[in-house]
Design a protein around this motif. Sequence first.
Motif, PDB file in Angstrom:
ATOM      1  N   THR A  73       0.792  -1.265  -0.071  1.00 23.78           N
ATOM      2  CA  THR A  73       0.059   0.038   0.089  1.00 23.78           C
ATOM      3  C   THR A  73       0.784   1.313  -0.029  1.00 23.78           C
ATOM      4  O   THR A  73       0.704   2.192  -0.687  1.00 23.78           O
ATOM      5  N   ALA A  74       1.820   1.139   0.907  1.00 22.17           N
ATOM      6  CA  ALA A  74       2.504   2.484   0.877  1.00 22.17           C
ATOM      7  C   ALA A  74       3.637   2.808  -0.330  1.00 22.17           C
ATOM      8  O   ALA A  74       3.711   3.847  -0.795  1.00 22.17           O
ATOM      9  N   ILE A  75       3.763   1.563  -1.076  1.00 22.00           N
ATOM     10  CA  ILE A  75       4.594   1.706  -2.381  1.00 22.00           C
ATOM     11  C   ILE A  75       3.901   2.539  -3.327  1.00 22.00           C
ATOM     12  O   ILE A  75       4.032   3.414  -3.934  1.00 22.00           O
ATOM     13  N   PHE A  76       2.470   2.005  -3.338  1.00 21.72           N
ATOM     14  CA  PHE A  76       1.421   2.604  -4.267  1.00 21.72           C
ATOM     15  C   PHE A  76       1.379   3.917  -4.087  1.00 21.72           C
ATOM     16  O   PHE A  76       1.094   5.049  -4.995  1.00 21.72           O
ATOM     17  N   VAL A  77       0.730   4.341  -2.925  1.00 21.49           N
ATOM     18  CA  VAL A  77       0.476   5.600  -2.525  1.00 21.49           C
ATOM     19  C   VAL A  77       1.561   6.653  -2.588  1.00 21.49           C
ATOM     20  O   VAL A  77       1.512   7.609  -3.210  1.00 21.49           O
ATOM     21  N   SER A  78       3.018   6.084  -2.266  1.00 26.86           N
ATOM     22  CA  SER A  78       3.908   6.921  -2.404  1.00 26.86           C
ATOM     23  C   SER A  78       4.483   7.453  -3.776  1.00 26.86           C
ATOM     24  O   SER A  78       4.768   8.368  -4.341  1.00 26.86           O
ATOM     25  N   ALA A  79       4.368   6.173  -4.792  1.00 26.60           N
ATOM     26  CA  ALA A  79       4.374   6.252  -6.250  1.00 26.60           C
ATOM     27  C   ALA A  79       3.491   7.355  -6.595  1.00 26.60           C
ATOM     28  O   ALA A  79       4.014   8.179  -7.488  1.00 26.60           O
ATOM     29  N   ALA A  80       2.349   7.280  -6.426  1.00 28.01           N
ATOM     30  CA  ALA A  80       1.264   8.267  -6.866  1.00 28.01           C
ATOM     31  C   ALA A  80       1.757   9.662  -6.280  1.00 28.01           C
ATOM     32  O   ALA A  80       1.699  10.609  -7.218  1.00 28.01           O
ATOM     33  N   ALA A  81       1.919   9.749  -5.141  1.00 27.54           N
ATOM     34  CA  ALA A  81       2.152  11.193  -4.675  1.00 27.54           C
ATOM     35  C   ALA A  81       3.634  11.619  -5.125  1.00 27.54           C
ATOM     36  O   ALA A  81       3.718  12.866  -5.583  1.00 27.54           O
ATOM     37  N   SER A  82       4.732  11.091  -5.190  1.00 25.33           N
ATOM     38  CA  SER A  82       5.866  11.429  -5.745  1.00 25.33           C
ATOM     39  C   SER A  82       5.664  11.814  -7.210  1.00 25.33           C
ATOM     40  O   SER A  82       6.456  12.734  -7.944  1.00 25.33           O
ATOM     41  N   LEU A  83       4.984  11.112  -7.905  1.00 24.71           N
ATOM     42  CA  LEU A  83       4.765  11.347  -9.518  1.00 24.71           C
ATOM     43  C   LEU A  83       3.981  12.884  -9.397  1.00 24.71           C
ATOM     44  O   LEU A  83       4.309  13.702 -10.336  1.00 24.71           O
ATOM     45  N   LEU A  84       3.069  13.091  -8.743  1.00 28.27           N
ATOM     46  CA  LEU A  84       2.352  14.208  -8.792  1.00 28.27           C
ATOM     47  C   LEU A  84       3.420  15.278  -8.147  1.00 28.27           C
ATOM     48  O   LEU A  84       3.214  16.462  -8.786  1.00 28.27           O
ATOM     49  N   GLY A  85       4.221  15.069  -7.169  1.00 25.09           N
ATOM     50  CA  GLY A  85       5.180  15.920  -6.672  1.00 25.09           C
ATOM     51  C   GLY A  85       5.900  16.586  -7.679  1.00 25.09           C
ATOM     52  O   GLY A  85       6.296  17.612  -7.655  1.00 25.09           O
ATOM     53  N   SER A  86       6.441  15.739  -8.729  1.00 24.05           N
ATOM     54  CA  SER A  86       7.203  16.328  -9.616  1.00 24.05           C
ATOM     55  C   SER A  86       6.514  17.729 -10.469  1.00 24.05           C
ATOM     56  O   SER A  86       7.060  18.502 -10.983  1.00 24.05           O
ATOM     57  N   PHE A  87       5.218  17.522 -10.606  1.00 27.87           N
ATOM     58  CA  PHE A  87       4.468  18.672 -11.181  1.00 27.87           C
ATOM     59  C   PHE A  87       4.229  19.681 -10.112  1.00 27.87           C
ATOM     60  O   PHE A  87       4.421  20.854 -10.621  1.00 27.87           O
ATOM     61  N   ALA A  88       4.104  19.574  -8.855  1.00 26.31           N
ATOM     62  CA  ALA A  88       3.827  20.359  -7.941  1.00 26.31           C
ATOM     63  C   ALA A  88       5.321  21.106  -7.838  1.00 26.31           C
ATOM     64  O   ALA A  88       5.320  22.479  -7.579  1.00 26.31           O
ATOM     65  N   ILE A  89       6.523  20.449  -8.015  1.00 26.70           N
ATOM     66  CA  ILE A  89       7.802  21.453  -7.820  1.00 26.70           C
ATOM     67  C   ILE A  89       7.747  22.115  -9.085  1.00 26.70           C
ATOM     68  O   ILE A  89       8.020  23.502  -8.972  1.00 26.70           O
ATOM     69  N   LEU A  90       7.315  21.634 -10.307  1.00 28.52           N
ATOM     70  CA  LEU A  90       7.635  22.629 -11.511  1.00 28.52           C
ATOM     71  C   LEU A  90       6.919  23.715 -11.437  1.00 28.52           C
ATOM     72  O   LEU A  90       7.057  24.732 -11.743  1.00 28.52           O
TER      73      LEU A  90
END
Lengths: 233, 254
Positions: free
Chosen positions: B8-25
Amino acid sequence: MKILEVKNLNVEINGIHILNDINFEVERGEILAIIGPNGAGKTILLKSLLGLIDYQGEIKWNKIYGEKIKIGYVPQRMDIETDIPLSVEEFLNLSGDSSKQKIKEAIKAVQLDEKILKSGFGEISIGQRQRILVAWAILGNPQVLLFDEPTADIDIAGQESIYKMLHKLHRDLNLSIILISHDLNVVFRYAHKAICLNRKKICEGSPKEILNTENLLELYGGEKAFYHHDHHH
Amino acid sequence: MEFQQIITAIFVSAAASLLGSFAILKRMALVGDALSHVALPGIALALIFHFNPFLGAIAFLAVAVFGIWLVEYQSKLSIETIVGVFFAASLALGAIITPDHELLEAMLGNITTISRQESIVSIILSIFLIAVILKIRKKLALNMVSQELSQSIGIENKQLELVYLLIFALAVALGIRFVGALLMGSLVIIPAASAKNIAKNLNSFMSLSVIFGVLAAILGIYFSQIYNLSPGPVFILISAGIFIVSMIMRKFVK
């Protein structure tokens, strides 16, 4: 053949009239320069032509051979971080799915080396970025290019070569070009027609006819200075 | 049980960090952080009235997202100002109404108590989130590089930004179980911030961000089990550790 007809264009932003009753036309293959002082509404004019802002009046892009006209836009400048994780190639691909071959052709058309595709979009020079933006615009196969002071931040040698490149694109791709420029030399040399703009249209015609002292004084506020001088004498 | 948490943590974290790449941009780090605080009153109400905290969080987040979206287009106030004031207030409100014995868990998360059903829902929603982001990634990237350019080729920036905020809200709701309302912003931002230090292009940026997020999730759960600690804070510490390493590597890569 007219590709663009603008009638009674008015733009008001936050209660301030930026553009008043602007009328003009652009022919296919024509290079039109828009000149005027800072704050004259030049960029606003381009943005209304692109439909990026609200306006009153009529802006009519005519169809070419029954097809909707395609417009390429090159903005004045872009504020991007120098370490943005985006390569030039990826940037050129953001507009759609351009093939590698097409991207290479576009790079060649703006007279850059293919090697630049692997560089970061934020680390290339401003002159190179301007060319990449042009490449981006021509990837969409436009019939018209809109340039907002393409050379604002570039040194004189760089400006010269950008205008040469534009001139070549204009010839090779039979493009119409609408450009904002501060550089009257450029307007003289490359534009077929010029419009002087300062909130309203002050003059219009071929650069040789209209770029005379009288018009320029009016455009850049010379007359106003004289007026004040008279008033206080 | 442990395996279920890690997946569960892997999937949630993968989704969050993928989104994060755009949040940073988009330089939306602050909005993301503040947004996670809005979830707290929702969680509190869910705990008081005994319904699923995820639903409470998502309801409050949805309202907040539409609020941000409207404010951005309707008012001339800086979005960061509004977000700063309003969302700090909702964190404070949440802290007051959350039952005391639940407060720590709501603030810092606790994935060890996650049920099988919650796990499955989290994983499915994470996959959905990843799919949506990958589908709109070019539009998002262009919108972030230049709104004018994206508008000039017919992208509806307003709609795109609403979609972006909505998936952001979903990511926050998903991550709250893992790291809590207080640290959720970091789940999104830190892996992407680390990736940005060494990535040269968008593809490697997004991939590295996900890799760092997943790595921190696995290590976070592993160490929290061994030392019997709360997984959320351990995850964030490991993430921050990766960030420091990436800062050092930046000197050599760039």
